[in-house]
Design a protein around this motif. Structure first.
Motif, PDB file in Angstrom:
ATOM      1  N   UNK A  20       5.462  -5.791   9.577  1.00 24.57           N
ATOM      2  CA  UNK A  20       4.858  -4.380   8.508  1.00 24.57           C
ATOM      3  C   UNK A  20       3.318  -4.655  10.130  1.00 24.57           C
ATOM      4  N   UNK A  21       2.536  -5.134   9.945  1.00 24.14           N
ATOM      5  CA  UNK A  21       1.597  -5.461  10.532  1.00 24.14           C
ATOM      6  C   UNK A  21       1.972  -4.044  11.854  1.00 24.14           C
ATOM      7  N   UNK A  22       2.826  -4.532  12.817  1.00 25.43           N
ATOM      8  CA  UNK A  22       2.846  -3.549  14.143  1.00 25.43           C
ATOM      9  C   UNK A  22       3.333  -2.716  13.782  1.00 25.43           C
ATOM     10  N   UNK A  23       3.777  -1.924  12.279  1.00 22.99           N
ATOM     11  CA  UNK A  23       4.097  -0.590  12.020  1.00 22.99           C
ATOM     12  C   UNK A  23       3.200  -0.114  11.399  1.00 22.99           C
ATOM     13  N   UNK A  24       2.487  -0.898  10.860  1.00 23.50           N
ATOM     14  CA  UNK A  24       0.973  -0.395  10.286  1.00 23.50           C
ATOM     15  C   UNK A  24      -0.350   0.158  11.888  1.00 23.50           C
ATOM     16  N   UNK A  25      -0.382  -0.406  12.512  1.00 25.21           N
ATOM     17  CA  UNK A  25      -0.930  -0.153  13.329  1.00 25.21           C
ATOM     18  C   UNK A  25      -0.355   0.547  14.650  1.00 25.21           C
ATOM     19  N   UNK A  26       0.290   0.567  14.083  1.00 27.37           N
ATOM     20  CA  UNK A  26       1.447   2.298  15.528  1.00 27.37           C
ATOM     21  C   UNK A  26       0.985   3.086  14.402  1.00 27.37           C
ATOM     22  N   UNK A  27       1.160   2.858  13.162  1.00 30.23           N
ATOM     23  CA  UNK A  27       1.000   4.645  12.299  1.00 30.23           C
ATOM     24  C   UNK A  27      -0.336   5.227  13.459  1.00 30.23           C
ATOM     25  N   UNK A  60       4.040   3.633   4.147  1.00 34.41           N
ATOM     26  CA  UNK A  60       4.007   2.162   4.859  1.00 34.41           C
ATOM     27  C   UNK A  60       3.137   0.858   3.344  1.00 34.41           C
ATOM     28  N   UNK A  61       2.656   2.037   2.584  1.00 34.88           N
ATOM     29  CA  UNK A  61       1.421   0.484   2.003  1.00 34.88           C
ATOM     30  C   UNK A  61       2.676   0.946   0.612  1.00 34.88           C
ATOM     31  N   UNK A  62       2.946   2.227   0.476  1.00 36.13           N
ATOM     32  CA  UNK A  62       3.582   2.423  -1.295  1.00 36.13           C
ATOM     33  C   UNK A  62       4.105   1.132  -2.021  1.00 36.13           C
ATOM     34  N   UNK A  63       5.605   0.396  -1.430  1.00 35.06           N
ATOM     35  CA  UNK A  63       5.517  -0.949  -1.681  1.00 35.06           C
ATOM     36  C   UNK A  63       4.855  -1.651  -2.515  1.00 35.06           C
ATOM     37  N   UNK A  64       3.567  -1.776  -1.466  1.00 32.63           N
ATOM     38  CA  UNK A  64       2.513  -2.768  -1.832  1.00 32.63           C
ATOM     39  C   UNK A  64       1.383  -2.496  -2.549  1.00 32.63           C
ATOM     40  N   UNK A  65       1.407  -1.045  -3.336  1.00 28.23           N
ATOM     41  CA  UNK A  65       0.112  -0.594  -3.424  1.00 28.23           C
ATOM     42  C   UNK A  65      -0.406  -1.110  -5.338  1.00 28.23           C
ATOM     43  N   UNK A  66      -0.989  -1.213  -5.435  1.00 27.12           N
ATOM     44  CA  UNK A  66      -1.487  -1.533  -6.922  1.00 27.12           C
ATOM     45  C   UNK A  66      -0.736  -0.332  -7.825  1.00 27.12           C
TER      46      UNK A  66
END
Length: 706
Positions: free
Chosen positions: A82-89, A98-104
């Motif tokens: 997930x970190x790699x995907x976020x850094x590549x966005x 990518x953040x949608x499932x973890x967004x409060x």
């Protein structure tokens, strides 16, 4: 960052690097564009602002990336993948997907089910198990039956699907490629004719024009229209099922139902907002660009300097307000006349008397309500007056100026309506000097300007005003406070101090003397000096666009040429120096690059040059046209008043501006009207249609050219 900006803007990395460094040093855009060309590689004002805008967007994206990484890490859910995907966005939308499932989240059907402990039931369905076999174990107060438990599990699966970054990206792209923006008349909405074409409207998203997007948004805001994006739902749902559902049997049925529900309830509304948001953002950008271009052309209208002008602010019920200003713009007389009742017979005599009394050379008539009635009577008053003409002046924003603090400070004892007549008179003497006193948004040369992003609009229009003012230059000893405030580096506070210093101590003898103003330090002087002009001062270079830092270079060039500024034969002498290579040697001696040298040479050859002098002056008239005088096929000369996506509105001297549709601008295909005409342009047009009942006149530039 420099690499990405360079790639997106089609410039070199070293140009981006130099521009960002100059901006970080606190330099203004006009100063960078004019006097630091070597460091930017010659980027213009627009490109420099684009570099600044993109760099800010990238910084905001990086800030958001850091926030998201920290949030997910705090939740203990940040895997290396997930970190790699976020850094590549590379975009905010990718990051947010990518953040949608973890967004409060606020309380949803899925969060209620999860809080009730139904997660294992959803997981069982994902594994291919029949949820009815374990549903009874998970009954609770909020989910009292087996069916309630299974429905809750499906809600969990539906929300997980709607938060899947791959699904969101695929469906969003499909919406853009094959979706259609639909609009219809809202139930109970008004039968507003201006929205009639949108009552049953359907166009592919990718083919939507900016003015259509803006019209639909306004119609929704006014509760006349309802709109949405229609997509091939079955095909997209089938793709999602194929992507996410890897099981069969009863579990597949439950999972598929969850996806169908989640698509309509969660995913489609969410992505519809994204897609429409993108459309509206692009439409806003386009509309703002239209306004900015039209404003620039309006501000660059050539002045009619040195004329005594009678300004007329037309009015029917309350009458016309009159103001005479002398050749310097100083108010010398006011008056009043009526054009709508029995008193209109007095108007020609009133006009003739004012012209005779003050030596009026031009009558400026505002183009508001009653302007054509006023025009007829003014024309009668000018008959037989040799050398006296009239012009129709765009009065947009005059009423805003009239009630402004600037107008009250200048004319505290003058009626608001008469201040408007003063503004109209001055607009023909020097459009730029007068229009800078008005909020650019109040100058009516835009399209849907009240609907677009107001912050973005203000920034763009302020940039246009700043660029035009600095391109033209400002007379330090006569400029008003609002005009001085637009000079690079000065601003409202210093401009007031400059005017106060000038009033108390008399005219500035040189550019350098402005440093005596309290609070104007060396950095500010560096930024503003090149844009200030001193007419007839001790230093001739003070009346050029040459920056004081380049005076030694300019003096050396003049000395070697054996000429003074303004001498005949200076250009020939400079050409000879260039052929001999001496100019290059002089520039190297002073550490000046090729672009700075060329700018200095241009300024020496054309001292005091005003870029507005190269444009067509305002059209002056001596008699009036009536709509009854018009005939199809008649060829006239007119002035472009506004340019929009579908054509241009042209003032041909009758009550209603005519429309040149984009298809009538040239024999070739014209995609963008702004490639052909701009506000203020003088154009020849042929009349192709006259609809007196609807007040519409169709014009053609291509037929006039045949």
């Amino acid at each position: 960052m420099e690499t990405r900006i360079a790639r997106e803007l089609g410039v070199r990395e070293d140009q981006v690097r130099g521009t960002l460094a100059l901006l970080d040093e606190g330099n203004t855009v006009p100063f960078i564009a004019r006097y630091r060309k070597e460091r930017t590689g010659g980027l213009d004002e627009v490109q420099i602002r684009d570099v600044a805008r993109l760099s800010e967007q990238i910084r905001q994206t990086e800030d958001r990336r850091a926030t998201i990484l920290a949030s997910i890490e705090e939740q203990g859910a940040l895997t290396s993948q997930l970190r790699s995907a976020l850094l590549a966005a590379s975009t905010l939308s990718e990051l947010e997907d990518l953040y949608a499932p973890y967004r409060p989240k606020r309380q949803t059907r899925a969060t209620r089910a999860l809080e009730a402990g139904l997660g294992p039931v959803a997981e069982a369905i994902e594994r291919g198990e029949d949820p009815s076999r374990l549903a009874s174990k998970f009954r609770c107060e909020d989910f009292a039956t087996d069916d309630d438990v299974i429905a809750g599990a499906r809600d969990i699966l539906a929300e997980a699907m709607a938060d899947d970054a791959t699904v969101r990206s695929y469906v969003r792209d499909a919406m853009r490629r094959s979706g259609k923006l639909m609009s219809k008349r809202r139930r109970g909405g008004e039968e507003d004719p201006k929205y009639k074409m949108y009552f049953e409207f359907s166009t592919p998203v990718e083919k939507m024009r900016p003015h259509q997007v803006l019209a639909i948004r306004r119609g929704e805001k006014e509760k006349v229209l309802s709109a949405g994006v229609e997509v091939p739902e079955e095909r997209l749902v089938d793709w999602i099922i194929g992507h996410r559902v890897k099981v069969g049997g009863v579990a597949r049925k439950h999972y598929s139902e969850a996806i169908r529900d989640g698509f309509g309830r969660l995913l489609h509304p969410s992505l519809e907002r994204d897609v429409r948001g993108d459309l509206e953002e692009q439409a806003d950008k386009h509309a703002i660009g239209v306004f900015a271009l039209n404003l620039k052309n309006l501000l660059l209208q050539p002045p009619l300097a040195g004329r005594v002008v009678l300004g007329v602010d037309p009015g029917l019920r309350t009458g016309c307000k009159l103001a005479v200003v002398d050749a310097t713009g100083r108010l010398i007389d006011t008056g009043h006349m009526y054009v709508h009742d029995g008193r209109k017979r007095d108007v020609p005599d009133i006009v003739a008397a004012m012209v005779h009394k003050h030596g009026v050379q031009v009558v400026a008539i505002g183009n508001g309500t009653g302007s054509r009635e006023t025009e007829e009577l003014v024309a009668q008053g000018l008959r037989g007056k040799q050398g006296v003409h009239y012009a129709i002046v765009d009065e947009a924003g005059a009423s805003v100026y009239s009630a402004s603090d600037v107008a009250r400070a200048e004319f505290p004892d003058l009626d608001v309506s008469v201040r408007g007549a003063v503004s109209i008179a001055r607009r023909i003497q020097d459009p730029l000097a007068e229009l800078v006193k008005i909020d650019p948004k109040s100058i009516g040369v835009g399209m849907y300007q009240h609907d677009v992003n107001q912050n973005a609009l203000s920034q763009e229009l302020d940039a246009v005003v700043e660029d035009v003012v600095n391109a033209v230059g400002v007379d330090l000893n006569s400029a008003s406070q609002p005009l001085l405030a637009r000079v690079a580096g000065i601003g409202p506070t210093l401009s007031k101090r400059i005017v106060a210093h000038r009033d108390a101590n008399g005219p500035f003898a040189s550019r350098a003397a402005v440093k005596d103003v309290r609070g104007l330090g060396s950095k500010t002087y560096e930024q503003c000096a090149g844009f200030l002009r001193i007419r007839d001062g001790k230093e001739p270079l003070d009346n050029t666009g040459i920056h004081p830092e380049s005076y030694p270079l300019a003096r050396d060039i003049l000395k070697r040429a054996g000429k003074a500024l303004g001498d005949a034969g200076l250009k020939s002498a400079l050409d000879a120096l260039e052929r001999s290579g001496e100019l290059r040697a002089i520039a190297e001696k002073h550490g000046a690059g090729a672009m700075t040298l060329q700018d200095v040479l241009n300024a020496l050859v054309q001292p005091g040059r005003d870029p507005r002098d190269e444009l067509d002056p305002p059209k002056l008239r001596s008699d009036v046209l009536n709509v009854n005088d018009l005939r199809e096929g008649m060829v006239l000369e007119g002035t472009v008043r506004n340019v929009v996506d579908f054509g241009a509105f042209v003032d041909i001297g009758v009550k209603q501006d005519g429309l040149v549709h984009v298809s009538e601008m040239a024999d070739r295909y014209i995609k963008n009207p702004y490639d052909v005409v701009g506000v203020g342009d003088r154009v020849r047009v042929a009349i192709v249609s006259i609809d007196k009942d609807r007040g519409r006149i169709g014009l053609s530039m291509k037929q006039a050219a045949r």
